[in-house]
Design a protein around this motif. Structure first.
Motif, PDB file in Angstrom:
ATOM      1  N   ILE A   1      -9.549   0.436  -2.081  1.00  0.00           N
ATOM      2  CA  ILE A   1      -9.784   0.265  -3.705  1.00  0.00           C
ATOM      3  C   ILE A   1     -10.796  -1.040  -3.827  1.00  0.00           C
ATOM      4  O   ILE A   1     -10.781  -0.557  -4.509  1.00  0.00           O
ATOM      5  CB  ILE A   1      -8.309   0.158  -4.389  1.00  0.00           C
ATOM      6  N   LEU A   2     -10.199  -2.050  -2.913  1.00  0.00           N
ATOM      7  CA  LEU A   2     -10.002  -3.535  -3.601  1.00  0.00           C
ATOM      8  C   LEU A   2     -11.913  -3.595  -3.090  1.00  0.00           C
ATOM      9  O   LEU A   2     -13.042  -4.009  -3.988  1.00  0.00           O
ATOM     10  CB  LEU A   2      -9.611  -4.295  -2.921  1.00  0.00           C
ATOM     11  N   ARG A   3     -11.785  -2.817  -2.098  1.00  0.00           N
ATOM     12  CA  ARG A   3     -13.228  -2.742  -1.876  1.00  0.00           C
ATOM     13  C   ARG A   3     -14.500  -1.972  -2.408  1.00  0.00           C
ATOM     14  O   ARG A   3     -15.749  -2.613  -3.172  1.00  0.00           O
ATOM     15  CB  ARG A   3     -14.121  -2.441  -0.362  1.00  0.00           C
ATOM     16  N   ARG A   4     -14.312  -1.322  -3.228  1.00  0.00           N
ATOM     17  CA  ARG A   4     -15.129  -0.709  -4.238  1.00  0.00           C
ATOM     18  C   ARG A   4     -14.741  -1.234  -5.821  1.00  0.00           C
ATOM     19  O   ARG A   4     -15.530  -0.629  -6.576  1.00  0.00           O
ATOM     20  CB  ARG A   4     -13.826   0.747  -4.962  1.00  0.00           C
ATOM     21  N   GLY A   5     -14.058  -2.462  -5.894  1.00  0.00           N
ATOM     22  CA  GLY A   5     -14.321  -3.345  -6.409  1.00  0.00           C
ATOM     23  C   GLY A   5     -13.081  -2.520  -7.641  1.00  0.00           C
ATOM     24  O   GLY A   5     -13.802  -3.256  -8.860  1.00  0.00           O
ATOM     25  N   GLU A   6     -12.516  -1.563  -7.502  1.00  0.00           N
ATOM     26  CA  GLU A   6     -11.351  -1.738  -8.247  1.00  0.00           C
ATOM     27  C   GLU A   6      -9.836  -2.020  -8.245  1.00  0.00           C
ATOM     28  O   GLU A   6      -9.969  -3.499  -7.266  1.00  0.00           O
ATOM     29  CB  GLU A   6     -11.230   0.653  -8.154  1.00  0.00           C
ATOM     30  N   ILE A   7      -9.049  -2.456  -9.058  1.00  0.00           N
ATOM     31  CA  ILE A   7      -7.947  -2.773  -9.140  1.00  0.00           C
ATOM     32  C   ILE A   7      -7.010  -2.191  -9.268  1.00  0.00           C
ATOM     33  O   ILE A   7      -6.572  -1.036  -9.735  1.00  0.00           O
ATOM     34  CB  ILE A   7      -7.193  -2.714 -10.548  1.00  0.00           C
ATOM     35  N   PRO A   8      -6.463  -2.340  -7.294  1.00  0.00           N
ATOM     36  CA  PRO A   8      -4.843  -1.098  -7.579  1.00  0.00           C
ATOM     37  C   PRO A   8      -3.830  -1.288  -8.040  1.00  0.00           C
ATOM     38  O   PRO A   8      -3.378  -2.733  -9.122  1.00  0.00           O
ATOM     39  CB  PRO A   8      -4.752  -1.100  -6.124  1.00  0.00           C
ATOM     40  N   VAL A   9      -3.331  -0.252  -8.862  1.00  0.00           N
ATOM     41  CA  VAL A   9      -1.984  -0.630  -9.487  1.00  0.00           C
ATOM     42  C   VAL A   9      -0.800   0.280  -9.241  1.00  0.00           C
ATOM     43  O   VAL A   9      -0.787   1.337  -9.237  1.00  0.00           O
ATOM     44  CB  VAL A   9      -2.226   0.431 -10.896  1.00  0.00           C
ATOM     45  N   VAL A  10       0.280  -0.729  -8.104  1.00  0.00           N
ATOM     46  CA  VAL A  10       0.925   0.214  -7.175  1.00  0.00           C
ATOM     47  C   VAL A  10       1.521   0.159  -7.842  1.00  0.00           C
ATOM     48  O   VAL A  10       2.647  -1.219  -8.485  1.00  0.00           O
ATOM     49  CB  VAL A  10       0.620  -0.852  -6.222  1.00  0.00           C
ATOM     50  N   THR A  11       2.944   1.035  -7.836  1.00  0.00           N
ATOM     51  CA  THR A  11       4.236   0.621  -8.410  1.00  0.00           C
ATOM     52  C   THR A  11       5.237  -0.038  -7.578  1.00  0.00           C
ATOM     53  O   THR A  11       4.998   0.024  -6.336  1.00  0.00           O
ATOM     54  CB  THR A  11       5.091   2.836  -7.835  1.00  0.00           C
ATOM     55  N   GLY A  12       5.648  -0.998  -8.213  1.00  0.00           N
ATOM     56  CA  GLY A  12       6.834  -1.462  -7.608  1.00  0.00           C
ATOM     57  C   GLY A  12       7.957  -1.101  -6.943  1.00  0.00           C
ATOM     58  O   GLY A  12       8.219   0.883  -6.921  1.00  0.00           O
ATOM     59  N   TYR A  13       9.188  -1.407  -6.546  1.00  0.00           N
ATOM     60  CA  TYR A  13      11.020  -0.548  -6.629  1.00  0.00           C
ATOM     61  C   TYR A  13      10.728  -0.082  -5.371  1.00  0.00           C
ATOM     62  O   TYR A  13      11.841   0.139  -5.190  1.00  0.00           O
ATOM     63  CB  TYR A  13      10.965  -0.188  -7.432  1.00  0.00           C
ATOM     64  N   PHE A  14       9.911   0.726  -4.773  1.00  0.00           N
ATOM     65  CA  PHE A  14      10.575   1.401  -3.551  1.00  0.00           C
ATOM     66  C   PHE A  14       8.644   1.947  -2.684  1.00  0.00           C
ATOM     67  O   PHE A  14       8.429   1.365  -2.789  1.00  0.00           O
ATOM     68  CB  PHE A  14      10.873   3.111  -4.013  1.00  0.00           C
ATOM     69  N   GLY A  15       9.527   2.092  -1.639  1.00  0.00           N
ATOM     70  CA  GLY A  15       8.466   2.510  -0.445  1.00  0.00           C
ATOM     71  C   GLY A  15       8.756   3.605   0.272  1.00  0.00           C
ATOM     72  O   GLY A  15       9.606   4.625  -0.577  1.00  0.00           O
ATOM     73  N   ARG A  16       8.808   4.221   1.171  1.00  0.00           N
ATOM     74  CA  ARG A  16       9.148   5.418   1.814  1.00  0.00           C
ATOM     75  C   ARG A  16       9.738   4.667   3.079  1.00  0.00           C
ATOM     76  O   ARG A  16       9.097   3.809   4.024  1.00  0.00           O
ATOM     77  CB  ARG A  16       7.455   6.094   1.852  1.00  0.00           C
ATOM     78  N   SER A  17      10.951   5.783   3.095  1.00  0.00           N
ATOM     79  CA  SER A  17      11.747   4.910   4.154  1.00  0.00           C
ATOM     80  C   SER A  17      11.167   5.519   5.885  1.00  0.00           C
ATOM     81  O   SER A  17      10.397   6.767   5.866  1.00  0.00           O
ATOM     82  CB  SER A  17      13.374   5.872   4.033  1.00  0.00           C
ATOM     83  N   LEU A  18      11.776   5.053   7.074  1.00  0.00           N
ATOM     84  CA  LEU A  18      11.244   5.824   8.216  1.00  0.00           C
ATOM     85  C   LEU A  18      11.242   7.274   8.541  1.00  0.00           C
ATOM     86  O   LEU A  18      10.651   7.695   9.260  1.00  0.00           O
ATOM     87  CB  LEU A  18      12.360   5.380   9.019  1.00  0.00           C
TER      88      LEU A  18
END
Ligand code: ASP
Ligand code: MG
Length: 439
Positions: free
Chosen positions: A170-187
């Motif tokens: 995403i960054l290489r396309r010159g964009e700004i990723p807007v990422v969710t905080g607070y969680f991820g994906r468990s094992l």
């Protein structure tokens, strides 16, 4: 990340998102540095509270309807992907009413909807202002956590590849990723939240994974203060903190920082900045360097319970301390503090874990013919700052005399006091140590 410059990570808390115009201006300023910018967003204000409240009242459809209406109203003009998240939330709330037993993964799935809605809403607002934002949901990205639902930890080795590849694209396309905080994906591949306030930790983690030049935690009003201003009105901002000081503050209950936030920054040397969206002069920098000035901060942790074990033969009994802590750990009871003297073992526990803890200790207390006293309601007041032991002589004598126990390291000095005196002691210590008045 290849040829990209080290990015800057900006995390906006729920309260900061209440002022989208300022968030936009803030991002435009950050972009002038010509480094790639990554945004991490928490849920909009009240949203996670509403979802947690729904989980506490799983059968109350009227409550769920009200929550959904308020959440909808907090995300005006959602793009299609955001509207789908709102529909998913409605379905999850319906399921909640029918599910006989709500487990950790289900709760975390529901709780994560706040951040999902926030990133779709925010990315759309930013695009409307000419900023090329791209919403990213952290579980899909591959921010991997352990399976401790509700309080999971980021697994850095596993997350590094997917996070760097996904955000790098995403960054290489010159964009700004807007990422969710607070969680991820468990094992196990389920949604896992990092605990309340976990967006700070997510932002610090993502910053560490990307080799960011700094991570800024943008709050609406405050930065880090010498105490919680709701309890100590005279609290004042702290300009610089060492990682260690900030870590002690978070662990001992300073609510401005999630307890695990400092760890990833320290491990990789990323500078953390906690700052106010409204007042650019209010900034706390947390970095490896020894702060020039002497910091003193106070925290209050409550409610807690103190249990005293009076052991015949006392600590002369070989292995008694080890056995007590092992049994508690086996029962997954968190030992918040332990004070010992020759015949007494004082355990500080979370209120909801006291019964489990006492049950786990029954074999030891029987065998060691120990007497159990309590539980007593206590609060933990902690004074934090490098070299805090230099200040021992400034402690008001009455405070120490009435403590149920205390523990000290060169960086944190913490007293267990009766719960009803917690705020009073906090203020007294603030006067003695921060305002610099001698007792
Ligand atoms: N939205 C989550 C909470 O309120 C995470 C965060 O705000 O950091 O706890
Ligand atoms: Mg929040």
């Amino acid at each position: 990340m290849g040829s990209l410059r080290a990015p800057i990570v900006l995390k906006f808390g729920g309260a900061a998102l209440e002022d989208p115009a300022r968030v936009v201006a803030d991002l435009k300023t950050a972009r002038m540095e010509r480094a790639p910018v990554v945004v991490v967003a928490s849920a909009r204000e009240r949203v996670t509270d509403l979802l947690a409240d729904a989980l506490r009242h799983p059968r109350s459809s009227a409550r769920h309807r009200r929550a959904l209406a308020e959440i909808r109203q907090r995300h005006p003009r959602l793009p299609p992907a955001g509207r789908r998240q709102l529909e998913r939330l409605a379905r999850l709330l319906e399921m909640l009413e029918r599910t006989p037993r709500i487990d950790g993964p289900f709760s975390d799935r529901l709780l994560s909807q706040g951040e999902r809605l926030a990133v779709h809403w925010l990315a759309d607002v930013l695009r409307g202002e000419g900023l090329p934002a791209c919403p990213v949901e952290a579980d899909h990205l591959g921010l991997i956590t352990d399976n401790s639902y509700g309080a999971s930890c980021i697994l850095f080795e596993r997350s590094r590849g997917p996070v760097r590849t996904g955000l790098g694209r995403i960054l290489r396309r010159g964009e700004i990723p807007v990422v969710t905080g607070y969680f991820g994906r468990s094992l196990e591949g389920r949604v896992a939240t990092l605990g309340r306030g976990g967006s700070d930790y997510a932002a610090a983690g993502i910053g560490a994974l990307l080799g960011a030049s700094r991570v800024e935690l943008v709050k609406r009003h405050v930065a880090v203060l010498s105490a919680d201003p709701r309890e100590v009105p005279e609290a004042r901002p702290i300009a610089e903190l060492s990682y260690e000081e900030a870590e002690e503050m978070a662990q001992f209950g300073a609510r401005v920082l999630h307890p695990l936030t400092i760890e990833p920054a320290r491990a990789t040397g990323v500078v953390l900045r906690v700052r106010s969206l409204e007042d650019p002069r209010v900034v706390t920098t947390i970095s490896p360097g020894r702060p020039e000035r002497r910091n003193r901060a106070l925290t209050l942790l409550r409610p807690l319970r103190l249990v005293r074990l009076r052991v015949a033969g006392g600590r002369q009994r070989p292995g008694i301390v080890a056995e007590v802590s092992r049994r508690l750990a086996d029962a997954r009871v968190n030992l918040v503090q332990l004070y010992t003297s020759s015949a007494l073992l004082c355990l500080v526990l979370e209120p909801r874990e006291v019964l489990t803890g006492l049950r786990a200790l029954a074999p030891v207390t029987r065998e060691a013919a120990a007497m159990v006293e309590g539980p007593f309601r206590v609060a933990l007041v902690t004074a934090i700052g490098d070299g805090i032991l230099d200040d021992l002589d400034r402690l008001p004598s009455g405070v120490v005399a009435r403590a149920e126990g205390f523990s000290a390291t060169p960086r944190a000095l913490s007293l267990a006091v009766p719960e009803s005196r917690g705020v009073g002691v906090l203020r007294e210590l603030h006067r003695a140590l921060v305002d610099g008045r001698t007792p």
